[in-house]
Design an enzyme around this catalytic site. Structure first.
Site, mmCIF file in Angstrom:
data_model
loop_
_atom_site.group_PDB
_atom_site.id
_atom_site.type_symbol
_atom_site.label_atom_id
_atom_site.label_comp_id
_atom_site.label_asym_id
_atom_site.label_seq_id
_atom_site.Cartn_x
_atom_site.Cartn_y
_atom_site.Cartn_z
ATOM 1 N N ASP A 57 -5.157 -8.317 -0.901
ATOM 2 C CA ASP A 57 -5.699 -8.117 0.441
ATOM 3 C C ASP A 57 -6.765 -9.159 0.769
ATOM 4 O O ASP A 57 -6.882 -9.583 1.906
ATOM 5 C CB ASP A 57 -6.279 -6.707 0.574
ATOM 6 C CG ASP A 57 -7.428 -6.450 -0.405
ATOM 7 O OD1 ASP A 57 -7.361 -6.964 -1.538
ATOM 8 O OD2 ASP A 57 -8.360 -5.731 -0.050
ATOM 9 N N ARG B 22 -14.303 -10.215 -2.204
ATOM 10 C CA ARG B 22 -15.192 -9.085 -2.475
ATOM 11 C C ARG B 22 -14.700 -8.304 -3.696
ATOM 12 O O ARG B 22 -13.777 -8.720 -4.392
ATOM 13 C CB ARG B 22 -15.317 -8.189 -1.244
ATOM 14 C CG ARG B 22 -14.058 -7.451 -0.852
ATOM 15 C CD ARG B 22 -14.311 -6.626 0.392
ATOM 16 N NE ARG B 22 -13.131 -5.877 0.789
ATOM 17 C CZ ARG B 22 -12.702 -5.754 2.040
ATOM 18 N NH1 ARG B 22 -13.347 -6.355 3.026
ATOM 19 N NH2 ARG B 22 -11.643 -5.035 2.313
ATOM 20 N N ASP B 23 -15.306 -7.151 -3.944
ATOM 21 C CA ASP B 23 -14.967 -6.347 -5.124
ATOM 22 C C ASP B 23 -13.694 -5.541 -4.881
ATOM 23 O O ASP B 23 -13.686 -4.326 -4.956
ATOM 24 C CB ASP B 23 -16.127 -5.419 -5.479
ATOM 25 C CG ASP B 23 -16.505 -4.493 -4.328
ATOM 26 O OD1 ASP B 23 -16.113 -4.767 -3.173
ATOM 27 O OD2 ASP B 23 -17.195 -3.485 -4.588
ATOM 28 N N GLU B 24 -12.603 -6.263 -4.610
ATOM 29 C CA GLU B 24 -11.330 -5.596 -4.312
ATOM 30 C C GLU B 24 -10.204 -6.463 -4.846
ATOM 31 O O GLU B 24 -9.772 -6.294 -5.963
ATOM 32 C CB GLU B 24 -11.230 -5.357 -2.798
ATOM 33 C CG GLU B 24 -10.297 -4.223 -2.429
ATOM 34 C CD GLU B 24 -10.534 -3.745 -1.003
ATOM 35 O OE1 GLU B 24 -9.653 -3.050 -0.493
ATOM 36 O OE2 GLU B 24 -11.585 -4.065 -0.411
ATOM 37 N N ASP C 236 -0.707 -4.239 3.298
ATOM 38 C CA ASP C 236 -0.906 -5.650 3.632
ATOM 39 C C ASP C 236 0.331 -6.466 3.278
ATOM 40 O O ASP C 236 0.779 -7.328 4.055
ATOM 41 C CB ASP C 236 -2.120 -6.196 2.878
ATOM 42 C CG ASP C 236 -3.403 -5.474 3.235
ATOM 43 O OD1 ASP C 236 -3.456 -4.249 3.055
ATOM 44 O OD2 ASP C 236 -4.353 -6.125 3.680
ATOM 45 N N TRP D 245 2.355 1.876 4.202
ATOM 46 C CA TRP D 245 1.910 1.383 2.895
ATOM 47 C C TRP D 245 3.023 1.641 1.871
ATOM 48 O O TRP D 245 3.565 0.695 1.300
ATOM 49 C CB TRP D 245 0.594 2.067 2.504
ATOM 50 C CG TRP D 245 -0.615 1.373 3.047
ATOM 51 C CD1 TRP D 245 -1.513 0.634 2.349
ATOM 52 C CD2 TRP D 245 -1.057 1.327 4.415
ATOM 53 N NE1 TRP D 245 -2.487 0.126 3.185
ATOM 54 C CE2 TRP D 245 -2.235 0.537 4.459
ATOM 55 C CE3 TRP D 245 -0.580 1.859 5.613
ATOM 56 C CZ2 TRP D 245 -2.931 0.281 5.642
ATOM 57 C CZ3 TRP D 245 -1.272 1.612 6.794
ATOM 58 C CH2 TRP D 245 -2.422 0.832 6.804
ATOM 59 N N GLU E 139 -10.026 -10.028 8.390
ATOM 60 C CA GLU E 139 -9.585 -8.648 8.202
ATOM 61 C C GLU E 139 -9.669 -7.867 9.504
ATOM 62 O O GLU E 139 -8.762 -7.111 9.862
ATOM 63 C CB GLU E 139 -10.457 -7.980 7.146
ATOM 64 C CG GLU E 139 -10.133 -6.525 6.897
ATOM 65 C CD GLU E 139 -10.975 -5.938 5.790
ATOM 66 O OE1 GLU E 139 -10.551 -4.913 5.215
ATOM 67 O OE2 GLU E 139 -12.052 -6.492 5.476
ATOM 68 N N HIS F 199 -8.053 -12.540 4.991
ATOM 69 C CA HIS F 199 -7.295 -11.294 4.871
ATOM 70 C C HIS F 199 -6.015 -11.498 5.681
ATOM 71 O O HIS F 199 -6.065 -11.552 6.900
ATOM 72 C CB HIS F 199 -8.135 -10.173 5.492
ATOM 73 C CG HIS F 199 -8.084 -8.887 4.755
ATOM 74 N ND1 HIS F 199 -9.014 -8.555 3.809
ATOM 75 C CD2 HIS F 199 -7.237 -7.842 4.836
ATOM 76 C CE1 HIS F 199 -8.753 -7.339 3.350
ATOM 77 N NE2 HIS F 199 -7.672 -6.893 3.940
#
Length: 915
Positions: A423, A427-429, A436, A491, A710, A731
């Site tokens: 995605d 960042r912390d992802e 996505d 999803w 995003e 994103h």
């Protein structure tokens, strides 16, 4: 096997002759040249071969033999015996590990093959030389179900006598902490481990295998102090152990390794590796209000920074990364828990070149602290990393903003294709969110060859499903636990949509066949969730996530039941269509044709339920939101022509009422332009495409974006950063527009799987003078170009290149559709302009007429903002651009100064002249 034919003039393949290792020949009849089944006996693992090709034309002529293509079979048949190696004294400090062993190689060795895998990320060196240029290998798979191994020919690196095998190992994805806030925790394990086997073949035919247990020793006392994907990497040159990766190194102070057996058999993964793709020099060096030194690399990239520095011993250099600036400083708020800091301590023994090895960052700006002496901007380079995908699609047009938008999509795909589709990269992802991937897959296939890339990820998706009764988690690999273990429409539908897209674009029937059980498992699970009424209105849904008109990301205006039921129909229909492609049994599906008919009937039941519950006799949806109309039309839930026209008219009305600013989120956006264009609303589609106000596709471009955002408003019009805790500037989901630029504006789309048949149907956007698209299809390069006649804009020249082995359906507005074969073509087309885009308007014009005039809404808003930004925001928030009221009367509601109204009128009158 696939091959591409380059031919001048008409030529058609009637057969092929394939030659293996210069001797064994197979004759194949027919014109097929894409994913042709292997005609030779099965190959032995770990063997080298060559393949060349000669083609037979339909006139009996023979082509010359192609250049031989050498290849190595990278799979194994014997069980994996080598154990996992790790450091014997576990630590929770994310410390990378060095491992080494030495071996004697006889002069009789003719070939050496290295097999390796890891729980973590690693690189192997033989006698100090890395075995390949792959990074962060073996990537990230569902470790508990699938572990990838690499096969590398290391014969040139070995020498007779003493040799050293050395491994650099870090935790990577295996030891990372996943989750948000205080809930973040390691999911897989605390310590990385590696498994290595060296296969030596001797001249007499004997084979020697050296496994991971043979004399290996390890240490954490190295220049690698700590490493994490989110945290960054710390290195200390004072801790280097020179010669540790060479023979005859004294490793007596190192520890014997800890060993444990592998829990599953590693497999060869058919996917391109992560590599260093390029380098970018910084374009500027800034001094922030706090006095910090910040490098600007000109655009957002994904990778890390390499620099060369000379300074005193113990000098410490710290790099901190971010995508944007906020109030002149690095905006690290958007990174959340990902500190993204790389630190290096100098040895003080001369110039050092520094580049982190086991981490990556998403950044444009890099704050540099601790630089010794005079700062040197030329010492720095951004090293761009991503999976080494092949570019296959290009787009250009007369509007620079659209071209920049397209390039932003390309860069976001690159940044989010690092070992798996993610995605975001900063960042912390950085997770494989299924929604996505689903919305972006068509755009990805328009730009790069992603068949193997997405195919590998779909294997992991299927494995995650097996534990969940067919349910697809919202991230794959699933490391979020209960946060992702939900059945969400749009999803979970990645299970059906992504394989269908790959089959459409690449003709990869084997992949579709492999994924059909996964597709069926998801559809069955979703049908059960919906219940016998066939309306999916229960349970959690993300819905049209990040609808810009909603107060929260999950509170979109489109009813979540309408969205979920639309996707239930779509996936059931895709499954039925996929099954209809097969003629023989597949996995648990005994009769594909019978199953195809069954799911087709179920799809019709869903359609009937949808229409009965949500469609009014007047052609409105009970959920009167643009996303609901876009999905209903694009998915074909309503088939009657007059009703579709009414739905499209309402969709256009709602978009115009909002000033043609975006009113859809993740799920509606990929389909809104198709819904308009396929149902007679090209003017609304053009206004939406070319809108520059926030929110719109072009708004981020006007704000200097170099990747996709995003949120439509990740950066607000005043230059401040969206205050949400969820804001990314790289994103790719909203980059789904790139597929529309290729298929519709450029006019090149597949009409049969794998582009075996093309559809050439350009959308002559009235504001554009020209557009072009090129695509390297599995059969070769296809092109479509169109250009308006400067002397008569209502006349357009269209040219097309159709590759050998394909046909093209040509759809032009002034003649009946027709079909052509391979070759180059040009047509002159009558395409009268509609007129509404360039109509004359003033402040006394009807609101709807103003909105239908290109750029008029933006003129009103920006002029108001020049006098009073708050007043402009108030006006934009309540105005509805609907017929029956003059703009002057609507402006009176916010009481702007008379001078402002006069200026708006002057600029509106000038629009027609400017256009």
């Amino acid at each position: 096997m696939s091959w591409i034919v380059e031919a001048h003039g008409p030529w058609a393949q009637a057969g092929a002759r394939l030659r293996l290792d210069g001797t064994e020949v197979r004759e194949l009849a027919g014109a097929e040249s894409v994913l042709v089944p292997w005609p030779f006996p099965p190959l032995e693992p770990g063997t080298q071969h060559s393949l060349d090709l000669q083609l037979v034309g339909d006139d009996g002529s023979l082509t010359p033999w192609s250049e031989p293509l050498p290849f190595l079979t990278a799979f194994r048949e014997e069980p994996w015996r080598a154990p996992l190696l790790s450091h014997p004294a576990p630590t929770l400090e994310a410390q990378p590990v060095l491992l080494r062993t030495e071996l004697d190689v006889a002069a009789s060795v003719t070939r050496a093959t290295l097999f390796a895998t890891a729980l973590g990320v690693y690189q192997v060196a033989v006698n100090g030389v890395d075995v390949d240029d792959h990074l962060l290998k073996p990537g990230w798979t569902v470790y508990q179900h699938r572990l990838a191994h690499e096969t590398t020919d290391v014969t040139p690196l070995l020498r007779t006598g003493r040799n050293a095998l050395a491994v650099r190992l870090a935790g990577g994805w295996y030891t990372e902490a996943y989750g948000f806030g205080a809930r973040a925790a390691r999911f897989y394990g605390d310590q990385p481990a590696v498994s290595i086997e060296l296969r030596l073949e001797h001249a007499d035919g004997t084979v020697e295998r050296l496994g991971s247990a043979d004399g290996w020793r390890s240490t954490v006392e190295s220049e690698f102090v700590s490493s994490g994907l989110y945290a960054g990497e710390t290195t200390d040159a004072r801790r280097r152990q020179p010669g540790w990766n060479q023979p005859f190194f004294d490793d007596s102070s190192w520890h014997p390794v800890a060993t444990r057996p592998l829990a599953l058999e590693p497999e060869s993964v058919d996917m391109e590796p992560v590599r260093r793709i390029g380098e970018i020099a910084p374009v500027d060096v800034l001094t922030t209000p706090s006095g910090a030194t910040v490098l600007d690399f000109g655009r957002i990239v994904v990778g890390r920074v390499r620099y060369t520095v000379d300074g005193p011993r113990a000098a410490t250099i710290t790099l901190r990364h971010a995508e944007v600036l906020e109030d002149g400083e690095l905006c690290v708020r958007a990174l959340r828990a990902a500190s993204s800091i790389d630190t290096h301590v100098l040895a003080g023994e001369g110039p050092e070149t520094v580049e982190p090895e086991f981490t990556f960052h998403g950044f444009r700006y890099v704050e540099v602290a601790g630089w010794p002496g005079e700062f040197d901007i030329d010492a720095f380079r951004a090293v761009v990393l991503h999976t080494d995908l092949t570019r296959t699609g290009w787009f250009s047009c007369s509007e620079p903003l659209l071209e920049r938008l397209h390039e932003n999509v390309v860069q976001s795909l690159r940044g989010n294709a690092l070992a798996l589709p993610t995605d975001c990269p900063q960042r912390d992802e950085r997770l494989g969110w299924t929604g996505d991937a689903q919305v972006f897959a068509p755009a990805a296939t328009s730009l790069f060859d992603v068949d193997a890339f997405f195919g590998s990820w779909l294997t992991d998706l299927s494995l995650e499903q097996r534990e969940r009764g067919g349910r697809v988690p919202t991230v794959v690999p699933d490391v979020l636990g209960e946060l992702s273990d939900v059945a969400a429409a749009g999803w979970g539908d990645a299970a059906t949509a992504v394989p269908s897209v790959l089959f459409e674009r690449y003709g990869d029937l084997a992949l579709l066949e492999r994924q059909l059980p996964s597709m069926a498992a998801w559809v069955d699970h979703a049908l059960e969730a919906a219940g016998p009424g066939r309306l999916w209105e229960r349970g959690f849904q993300y819905g049209d996530w990040l609808d810009p008109t909603a107060s929260r990301p999950d509170k979109a205006k489109a009813d979540p039941g309408v969205v979920a039921t639309a996707w239930l129909f779509r996936s059931t229909r895709l499954l039925a269509d996929g099954l209809s492609q097969l003629t023989g049994p597949v996995a648990d599906i005994v009769s594909p044709s019978a199953e195809a008919r069954r799911y087709a009937r179920v799809a019709e039941e869903i359609r009937a339920a949808f229409v009965g519950a949500y469609l009014t006799p007047a052609g409105r949806l009970m959920s009167d939101a643009p996303a609901a109309y876009a999905l209903t039309l694009a998915f074909g839930l309503v088939t009657e022509a007059s009703m579709r026209a009414a739905l499209a008219s309402r969709l256009a009305f709602l978009l115009r009422a909002g000033g043609y600013r975006m009113a859809t989120g993740f799920l509606g956006t990929p389909h809104v332009l198709d819904a308009l264009l396929d149902n007679g609303q090209a003017h609304a589609a053009e206004q939406l495409l070319l809108q520059r106000m926030c929110p719109s596709w072009l708004y981020p471009v006007t704000m200097g974006a170099t990747t996709m955002w995003e949120r439509w408003d990740s950066m607000l019009p005043d230059g401040s950063i969206n205050p949400s805790g969820m804001t990314s500037f790289n994103h790719y989901a909203l980059g789904s527009i790139a597929d529309v630029l290729h298929r519709r504006v450029g006019g090149l789309a597949p009409a049969a799987p794998g582009y075996r048949r093309l559809r050439v149907e350009p959308w002559f956007v009235e504001a554009l003078e020209h557009a072009a698209v090129r695509h390297d299809t599995p059969y070769g390069r296809a092109e479509v170009r169109w250009r308006r006649n400067p002397a008569d804009p209502a006349e357009v020249s269209v040219s097309a290149v159709v590759p050998p082995g394909t046909l093209a359906d040509i759809v032009l507005p002034d003649r009946a559709p027709f079909t052509v074969g391979a070759g180059g073509y040009e047509w002159r087309v009558a395409a009268p302009l509609g007129g509404r885009l360039h109509q004359a308007v003033t402040v006394d014009s009807d609101l709807a007429d103003v909105a239908d005039t290109g750029d008029a809404c933006r003129v009103v808003s920006t002029t108001l903002a020049e006098h009073d930004p708050d007043l402009a925001r108030e006006f934009d928030a309540f105005v509805r651009w609907v017929p029956g009221r003059a703009l002057r009367a609507e402006l009176a509601a916010v009481s702007p100064p008379a001078s402002s109204v006069e200026e708006i009128d002057r600029r509106l009158r000038a629009l027609r002249v400017d256009m």
